[in-house]
Design a protein around this motif. Structure first.
Motif, mmCIF file in Angstrom:
data_model
loop_
_atom_site.group_PDB
_atom_site.id
_atom_site.type_symbol
_atom_site.label_atom_id
_atom_site.label_comp_id
_atom_site.label_asym_id
_atom_site.label_seq_id
_atom_site.Cartn_x
_atom_site.Cartn_y
_atom_site.Cartn_z
ATOM 1 N N MET A 1 2.291 1.669 -3.415
ATOM 2 C CA MET A 1 1.288 2.184 -4.343
ATOM 3 C C MET A 1 1.210 3.707 -4.255
ATOM 4 O O MET A 1 1.173 4.406 -5.280
ATOM 5 N N ASN A 2 1.206 4.235 -3.017
ATOM 6 C CA ASN A 2 1.178 5.685 -2.851
ATOM 7 C C ASN A 2 2.410 6.342 -3.473
ATOM 8 O O ASN A 2 2.320 7.389 -4.113
ATOM 9 N N LYS A 3 3.550 5.703 -3.289
ATOM 10 C CA LYS A 3 4.785 6.246 -3.854
ATOM 11 C C LYS A 3 4.758 6.248 -5.374
ATOM 12 O O LYS A 3 5.318 7.136 -6.026
ATOM 13 N N ALA A 4 4.090 5.240 -5.970
ATOM 14 C CA ALA A 4 3.992 5.142 -7.434
ATOM 15 C C ALA A 4 2.865 6.003 -8.009
ATOM 16 O O ALA A 4 2.628 6.005 -9.219
ATOM 17 N N GLY A 5 2.170 6.742 -7.138
ATOM 18 C CA GLY A 5 1.091 7.601 -7.614
ATOM 19 C C GLY A 5 -0.231 6.888 -7.786
ATOM 20 O O GLY A 5 -1.125 7.400 -8.472
ATOM 21 N N VAL B 1 -6.739 1.154 7.422
ATOM 22 C CA VAL B 1 -6.626 2.613 7.463
ATOM 23 C C VAL B 1 -5.965 3.138 6.191
ATOM 24 O O VAL B 1 -6.404 4.120 5.592
ATOM 25 N N GLU B 2 -4.897 2.478 5.756
ATOM 26 C CA GLU B 2 -4.174 2.926 4.562
ATOM 27 C C GLU B 2 -5.050 2.873 3.304
ATOM 28 O O GLU B 2 -4.883 3.677 2.389
ATOM 29 N N ALA C 1 0.834 -1.202 0.000
ATOM 30 C CA ALA C 1 0.000 0.000 0.000
ATOM 31 C C ALA C 1 0.871 1.255 0.000
ATOM 32 O O ALA C 1 0.576 2.235 -0.707
ATOM 33 N N TYR C 2 1.968 1.232 0.808
ATOM 34 C CA TYR C 2 2.892 2.366 0.788
ATOM 35 C C TYR C 2 3.529 2.534 -0.591
ATOM 36 O O TYR C 2 3.692 3.655 -1.097
#
Length: 829
Positions: free
Chosen positions: A755-759, A801-802, A752-753
């Motif tokens: 994914m956020n980093k990859a936009g 939560v994420e 999940a982290y």
């Protein structure tokens, strides 16, 4: 006294003479020319005044041929009939070779089967008509009409040659120039349409100076121009101003424009087109600008209101344009008709203003001068249902039905198709069924007792209702209605079968239904066969699906051999790769479909086909790979012929079969081999669904899945970024499923982290993919085996939560999560 017999003969001779005279050809006079097309049209109308109305051509090609036949009668003389050709088609002789060449070129255009033939014909016609004065005016006018109906820009060129000719004393026939303007409207060329209309106006003014009795440009031509403007408004095309002084036509007291090219903020291109049309309707602006024979009529204003209805949407009711239009109509003494109200009601509904729509409907119903038509009733259905006025709605339907029953049954049938469709689309299936029963099924069901006074329900009426039951999933009522359909002898079609096959039914029921359909001699199209194949697959009978696939190839020939049909079969086999059916061998010869028999097909020929011998006795998974190999190699069988190349969906279905839809044990090696073959040999675009299915093949082997992500799947997903990174998100969700199978929420949280980093924002869908994998992993586990999951549950809370903290999409803001608190947990090490 003349004997009665002789009197009857005399009358018969006079009638025959009148018929012969009506078909006589026009004599060509080079000095004065023949009558114009409009004059001929008026003369023919007078001759047919008390006769049957002229029939319309069945299609565009026939319409062109009829025009050419009119040219033939003008340019040629019919040969004297002889005993050899008596009763046959008339033969013509031409005095000039150029006349015969023109007719020949026009027929070449009408009979063209390729674009090359059309272009060749266009070149020939252009050369032959380079000097229109060589032909009678009516010939050029008819050539203009023929070429415009054929969709050739040559028609515009010919019209301008006619307008720019020497000694023009009258406008061309309105039929000719309106046909050209209609062609320009069809191709969306507002600029050329306006130029042509302006040139017609200029010629008309010059003619009227010499001859004031000549009428101006036909109002239908102006309405065609308005229609083109409003077509652009409805389609949202970019606005292109056609003249620099357009702002002079705008009243600053009515419209928020500084000038026509520099409007205030918030005015869309659609609104600009609507304002342009509205200003042409004000006062005598249109009549002066285009030298019209009269001011805009009710059709002009209704076309504007209809365009407003098409452009209206929630938050944009365009009421200012509607009010200005109604004010202009009032000033010019034009009263609203039913179509005016229908357009206003449609606009109110499109803007989600049902109260205003109901108010307009009530105004129309209360007017002593106006009557609600079928379009009014159709528009009123949803507002009346939502406001609890179902009784009034049914009264309107009954009045309409009784007014037309026995006189206009076709109108009743067409209208009730629209009524039922509107109710079904708005999820009022039960109300639609009540209407259907009340107006069509309350009459005697025995076809032999039906009279022609009341219309019988058609296949389309039943199909609309069956489609409604497909939406609601009410199989019991769907099959009860199907039985009624058979009882009263209404013909079945492919859509009937497709609708019934959407319901979950057993293989025995599918086969029984199929036998009934074949007994009724219904023609099944490829879509119907695909629905049957899919239904057998959903019911767990992949063998019957294979047999029906073979029948489709025989019955539908080339229409059933596309990739879509093969993918439906692969989907049916994939559904046989789950649960306890994984190792079951296909028994195609012993399947329900094969044993039912079909007198229209040679069963022995089907049974001997190579396709069955290739897959019979295999498991569904092995059969899927065999079919994929057949498609990749382009093999053919005697009935199915050339198989298509597999596409991305085909590979995705095969990967789903390999993973058992996420339930099978790890198939890491076969999955990677399949993926690489698809990339290298198949040339398939790695879309998100395919990548997701590939990753699910890794089962609970999260380490192998992560390794494959780094080397193969991840780079492929990154190469397909775009469209909101949906492909990359779906691929990541495949990894989430593997994490769930492996009971590794810690890795899922790290993903999940990432994914956020990859936009790519992890969503509730990502969380659901993890939980679905976990459910597979926990199946069959006892209470003791579930111990020791405390830390796992903590990581799952963090993952939850994420995946839900940044829900900005509308579909994420559901009521069930309205009270959830969105917090971010930070772990301190």
């Amino acid at each position: 006294m003349i004997p009665t017999t002789m009197m009857m003969r005399l009358l018969l001779i006079l009638q025959m003479a009148a018929v012969i005279n009506s078909f006589s050809t026009v004599v060509i006079n080079k000095k004065h020319g023949a009558s114009s097309l409009l004059q001929l049209h008026a003369r023919n109308n007078n001759q047919r005044k008390n006769n049957t109305p002229r029939r319309s051509p069945p299609n565009r090609r026939m319409s062109i041929k009829w025009v050419i036949q009119g040219i033939e009668k003008v340019l040629a003389e019919e040969c004297e009939p002889s005993s050899s050709n008596h009763g046959g088609k008339p033969k013509y002789s031409y005095k000039r070779r150029i006349d015969a060449s023109l007719v020949d070129a026009l027929y070449l255009m009408a009979n063209a089967n390729s674009q090359k033939d059309v272009l060749d014909a266009e070149k020939r016609i252009k050369v032959l008509l380079k000097n229109p004065s060589e032909f009678p005016v009516e010939v050029t006018e008819r050539a203009i009409r023929a070429t415009s109906v054929a969709g050739l820009s040559l028609s515009v060129h010919l019209l301008k040659l006619l307008l720019r000719g020497d000694n023009v004393t009258a406008l061309p026939s309105s039929i000719a120039y309106i046909s050209v303007l209609s062609f320009l409207r069809k191709i969306g060329r507002i600029d050329r349409l306006e130029d042509t209309l302006a040139e017609l106006a200029s010629v008309s003014r010059r003619i009227q100076v010499k001859n004031p009795s000549q009428s101006g440009v036909d109002i239908v031509a102006f309405n065609t121009y308005l229609g083109a403007i409003f077509d652009a408004a409805a389609a949202g095309r970019p606005f292109l101003s056609s003249c620099d002084n357009e702002s002079e036509m705008l009243d600053s007291n009515l419209f928020n424009f500084t000038n026509f090219n520099n409007t205030l903020d918030g005015t869309t291109s659609s609104e600009k087109y609507l304002y342009k049309g509205l200003n042409l309707l004000r006062g005598d602006a249109a009549r002066k600008k285009f030298a019209l024979e009269g001011d805009p009529d009710i059709y002009s204003f209704n076309s504007l209101l209809t365009a407003v209805a098409k452009c209206a949407k929630p938050g944009c009711n365009l009421l200012s344009i509607t009010d200005s239009c109604l004010l202009t109509m009032k000033k010019q003494g034009i009263e609203c008709d039913t179509l005016t109200y229908n357009a206003r009601i449609q606009a109110a509904i499109a803007a989600n203003e049902e109260d205003r729509a109901i108010q307009l409907i009530d105004e129309l119903l209360a007017s002593p001068k106006l009557d609600a038509d079928r379009y009014t009733i159709n528009l009123a259905l949803v507002p009346f249902v939502n406001s609890g006025r179902k009784g009034q709605m049914l009264t309107l339907m009954r009045d309409f039905y009784e007014m037309n029953a026995g006189k206009n049954n076709r109108i009743i049938l067409s209208a009730f198709e629209a009524f039922l469709n509107t109710l079904v689309k708005n999820d009022e299936v039960e109300l639609a069924r009540d209407v259907f029963d009340a107006f069509f099924l309350s009459i005697p069901k025995d076809r032999m007792q039906l009279t022609g006074i009341r219309p019988n329900p058609t296949t389309k009426h039943f199909n609309i209702m069956l489609g409604g039951y497909s939406r609601t999933g009410d199989a019991l009522k769907a099959f009860e209605l199907f039985d009624t359909m058979l009882d009263i002898g209404v013909a079945l079609d492919g859509f009937t079968v497709t609708s019934l096959m959407t319901h979950p039914i057993s293989p025995e029921k599918i086969t029984s239904l199929l036998v009934q359909v074949e007994t009724e001699r219904a023609m099944l199209n490829p879509a119907a066969y695909r629905s049957i194949i899919g239904a057998y697959g959903d019911a767990g009978d992949a063998a019957s699906a294979c047999w029906m696939f073979l029948e489709m190839g025989r019955a539908c020939q080339k229409r059933g051999r596309g990739a879509e049909s093969w993918n439906v079969l692969l989907g049916a086999l994939a559904r046989g790769c789950t649960g306890d059916k994984v190792s079951t061998a296909l028994d195609i010869y012993g399947s329900f479909a094969a044993k039912r028999g079909n007198e229209d097909l040679d069963v022995e020929e089907l049974a001997s086909d190579e396709f069955i011998s290739l897959v019979d006795g295999m498991s569904c998974l092995d059969a899927s790979f065999t079919i994929l190999d057949m498609m990749r190699s382009g093999n053919q069988t005697s009935l199915l012929m050339q198989s298509p190349k597999p596409n991305s969906q085909g590979y995705c279905l095969l990967a789903s079969a390999l993973s058992g839809f996420g339930t099978s044990a790890s198939q890491a090696d076969r999955a990677l081999t399949l993926f690489r073959d698809a990339m290298k040999q198949g040339g398939v675009n790695p879309d998100g669904r395919f990548l997701n299915a590939i990753l699910r093949c890794f089962g609970d082997d999260i380490e192998a899945a992560l390794a494959a992500w780094k080397t193969d799947v991840g780079p492929a997903a990154a190469s397909q970024q775009g469209n909101g990174n949906i492909n990359l998100q779906q691929a990541y969700n495949g990894l989430m499923h593997v994490c769930g199978r492996a009971l590794r929420p810690d890795i899922a949280t790290r993903i999940a982290y990432a994914m956020n980093k990859a936009g790519v924002e992890p969503t509730e869908v990502s969380l659901n993919c993890y939980m679905s994998g976990k459910r597979v992993a926990m199946e069959g586990k006892t209470g003791n085996s579930k111990k020791g999951l405390g830390l796992t549950n903590q990581y799952e809370n963090l993952l939850s939560v994420e995946c839900t903290k940044y829900n900005t999409r509308k579909w994420d803001k559901s009521k069930r999560r309205a009270g959830d608190k969105k917090i971010r947990i930070i772990l301190l090490g």
